[in-house]
Scaffold this motif. Sequence first.
Motif, short mmCIF file in Angstrom:
data_model
loop_
_atom_site.label_atom_id
_atom_site.label_comp_id
_atom_site.label_asym_id
_atom_site.label_seq_id
_atom_site.Cartn_x
_atom_site.Cartn_y
_atom_site.Cartn_z
N ARG A 1 0.92 -1.32 0.21
CA ARG A 1 -0.06 -0.06 0.19
C ARG A 1 1.00 1.27 0.15
O ARG A 1 0.44 2.36 -0.50
CB ARG A 1 -0.81 -0.03 1.40
CG ARG A 1 -2.10 -1.03 0.99
CD ARG A 1 -3.08 -0.57 2.07
NE ARG A 1 -2.48 -1.02 3.58
CZ ARG A 1 -2.42 -2.13 4.13
NH1 ARG A 1 -3.08 -3.43 3.59
NH2 ARG A 1 -1.79 -2.30 5.36
N GLY A 2 1.95 1.12 0.67
CA GLY A 2 3.03 2.20 0.55
C GLY A 2 3.69 2.45 -0.68
O GLY A 2 4.56 3.63 -0.62
N GLY A 3 3.58 1.92 -1.57
CA GLY A 3 4.28 1.95 -2.89
C GLY A 3 5.14 1.13 -3.31
O GLY A 3 5.92 1.12 -4.56
N MET A 4 5.51 -0.09 -2.77
CA MET A 4 6.23 -1.25 -3.03
C MET A 4 6.12 -1.71 -4.50
O MET A 4 4.96 -2.34 -4.55
CB MET A 4 6.52 -2.11 -1.88
CG MET A 4 7.33 -3.16 -2.35
SD MET A 4 7.57 -4.90 -0.95
CE MET A 4 5.87 -5.34 -1.20
N GLY A 5 6.74 -1.27 -5.45
CA GLY A 5 6.59 -2.00 -6.86
C GLY A 5 7.20 -3.27 -6.93
O GLY A 5 6.99 -3.89 -8.06
N GLY A 6 8.32 -3.61 -6.15
CA GLY A 6 9.06 -4.83 -6.42
C GLY A 6 9.54 -5.29 -5.23
O GLY A 6 9.90 -4.60 -4.11
N ALA A 7 9.39 -6.57 -5.10
CA ALA A 7 9.74 -7.32 -3.76
C ALA A 7 10.99 -8.26 -4.08
O ALA A 7 10.89 -9.00 -4.85
CB ALA A 7 8.65 -8.05 -3.26
N ARG A 8 12.19 -7.97 -3.59
CA ARG A 8 13.39 -8.74 -3.65
C ARG A 8 13.58 -9.59 -2.38
O ARG A 8 13.50 -9.45 -1.35
CB ARG A 8 14.60 -7.67 -3.79
CG ARG A 8 15.81 -8.40 -3.68
CD ARG A 8 17.02 -7.54 -3.75
NE ARG A 8 18.43 -7.97 -3.56
CZ ARG A 8 19.12 -7.77 -2.44
NH1 ARG A 8 18.66 -6.98 -1.36
NH2 ARG A 8 20.41 -8.11 -2.40
N VAL A 9 13.76 -10.94 -2.91
CA VAL A 9 14.18 -11.86 -1.95
C VAL A 9 15.58 -12.35 -2.02
O VAL A 9 15.88 -13.00 -3.30
CB VAL A 9 12.93 -13.21 -2.14
CG1 VAL A 9 13.61 -14.38 -1.12
CG2 VAL A 9 11.65 -12.77 -1.90
N ASN A 10 16.56 -12.14 -1.01
CA ASN A 10 18.01 -12.35 -1.20
C ASN A 10 17.99 -13.78 -0.91
O ASN A 10 18.17 -14.16 0.43
CB ASN A 10 18.69 -11.49 -0.40
CG ASN A 10 20.09 -11.40 -0.56
OD1 ASN A 10 20.36 -12.34 -1.35
ND2 ASN A 10 20.98 -10.67 -0.16
N LEU A 11 18.37 -14.67 -1.91
CA LEU A 11 18.56 -15.99 -1.46
C LEU A 11 19.98 -16.30 -0.93
O LEU A 11 20.18 -17.51 -0.41
CB LEU A 11 18.76 -16.87 -2.89
CG LEU A 11 17.21 -16.99 -3.60
CD1 LEU A 11 17.43 -17.70 -4.82
CD2 LEU A 11 16.13 -17.43 -2.75
N CYS A 12 20.62 -15.47 -0.45
CA CYS A 12 21.87 -15.61 0.30
C CYS A 12 21.65 -15.75 1.76
O CYS A 12 22.56 -16.38 2.53
CB CYS A 12 22.99 -14.17 0.20
SG CYS A 12 23.35 -13.76 -1.43
N HIS A 13 20.63 -15.47 2.29
CA HIS A 13 20.31 -15.39 3.63
C HIS A 13 18.74 -16.29 3.68
O HIS A 13 17.98 -16.04 2.98
CB HIS A 13 20.01 -13.77 4.44
CG HIS A 13 21.14 -13.09 3.85
ND1 HIS A 13 22.43 -13.38 4.69
CD2 HIS A 13 21.11 -12.00 3.37
CE1 HIS A 13 23.44 -12.49 4.11
NE2 HIS A 13 22.62 -11.60 3.14
N GLY A 14 18.79 -17.11 4.86
CA GLY A 14 17.53 -17.86 5.30
C GLY A 14 17.38 -19.15 4.55
O GLY A 14 18.22 -19.35 3.41
#
Length: 503
Positions: free
Chosen positions: A39-52
């Motif tokens: 809702r705040g304007g995030m147009g892209g979500a990045r998932v970093n596969l280096c962590h988790g």
Amino acid sequence: MDVVSEAELREKGFMGMRKTKLVCTVGPACVEALPALARGGMGGARVNLCHGGREWHRAAMRAVRRLNDEEGFCVSLMVDTEGSQLLVADHGGATSVKAEDDSEWLFTNKKTDEAHPFTMHVNFEKFSDGILVGDELVIDGGMATFEVTEKIGNDLRCKCTDPGLLLPLAKLSFWRNGKLVERNFGLPTLSAKDWADIEFGIAEGVDCIALSFVKDDNDIKQLKAYLSRRSLEHIKIFAKIESLESLKNLKDIIKASDGVMVARGDLGVQIPLEQIPAIQQSIVTLCRHVNKPVIVASQLLESMVEYPTPTRAEVADVSEAVRQYADAVMLSAESAIGAYPQKALSVLRVASERMESWSREESMQKLLPQHQLAVALPDRISEQICNCAVEMANNLAVDAIFVYTKHGHMASLLSRNRPNPPIFAFTDDVHSRKSMNLYWGVIPLHLPLSNSMEDNFKKTISLMKSKGSVKPGDTILLVSDSDLNRPCAATSVFQSIQVRLVD
């Protein structure tokens, strides 16, 4: 239309819409807040596969997809490969450790299950090859500095000369006489783990892959060829520029990729810090000239990992990236592990909006210089039409540009010119919609298209009218791919129509 663009259009009108796209790294701090970030304007979500772990990544990616499927958002999903990250050291603790002045530390590749005082474990056996006594060992681009005082087999004993914090998984670099000690260990850009991660991302429906530690354009071509064999060309490849090797092959890498990420954190480990601003500017400019989206990333609002307000210098840094016409700016640790992910995103949004407004006022009706991209005549026609369409839109103070496009190419050519009005890109391809989501100034919409410009325009106006998004007197410039109008050599058509709504 996604719910964020719809709300923004109703509140601020066409010219008040934000052009710069916002990307957030998804981490433990923001998983529960993903709807609020969208809702705040995030147009892209990045998932970093280096962590988790794999299960955590799967849950995060599916949470993003649910936002789109169930709540009407349009958030592009990006995964970040780990790459061959050499020279990463860990002190064995969960938090940072202070290295005091003149303290002596051992850097070793010997693995242990326990943490040892004044010891850093390096992830690569040959990390000390070619290193001499007297060389500087720099942690995370300057968080702390050591002098190599002794070589013991593959290990290095070092004395701290600039005290500072040693973080878990810290990046190491070696310097000699003020220059980086360059070494080529011959490891591939894509490791076996990276290929497994890519398969995982494909299975989870990713839209983009950010390729870490790219050395040259062959790295990009290899992955593109693999995706092509799988009929997955819709997955876009973003090259991360974060090493000296990538800078040396910058033009070829940009041309081969679908987009670029300026990863300033890792890049700052390998080049002098004072060079970062000029390199960022040159990368952003080059990407716009060759029509590739560019994301400026790393440490934009680093202080907001711990504090609820940024420094003034950080806001100026964000504003400068916007002034340079970067397609997107990205939060890393600020959203992934920070205490204030929503506030950090809000700072990105308001800073972007204010700088865009100022830039528009200061440079009204000035066209950015362009370089000819196309060689074939039909492609040159498309390019010139988009250049002229933007000039017309600026000179006539058009309220919006509507483009009907199959694969998003015309939308990208319009975006490349950075017009004053927003670009509404209508496509009947869901993958094209997601790929256009990271183009500067483009609001992608999904709409069944026909081969008639008139029919498409009627459907568009009906849609926009139902959303309360257009009003009598609005002036819209229309641009369309030729294959949506007539089968001929000319690749595009455009015309100006003043919308007059009749009840």
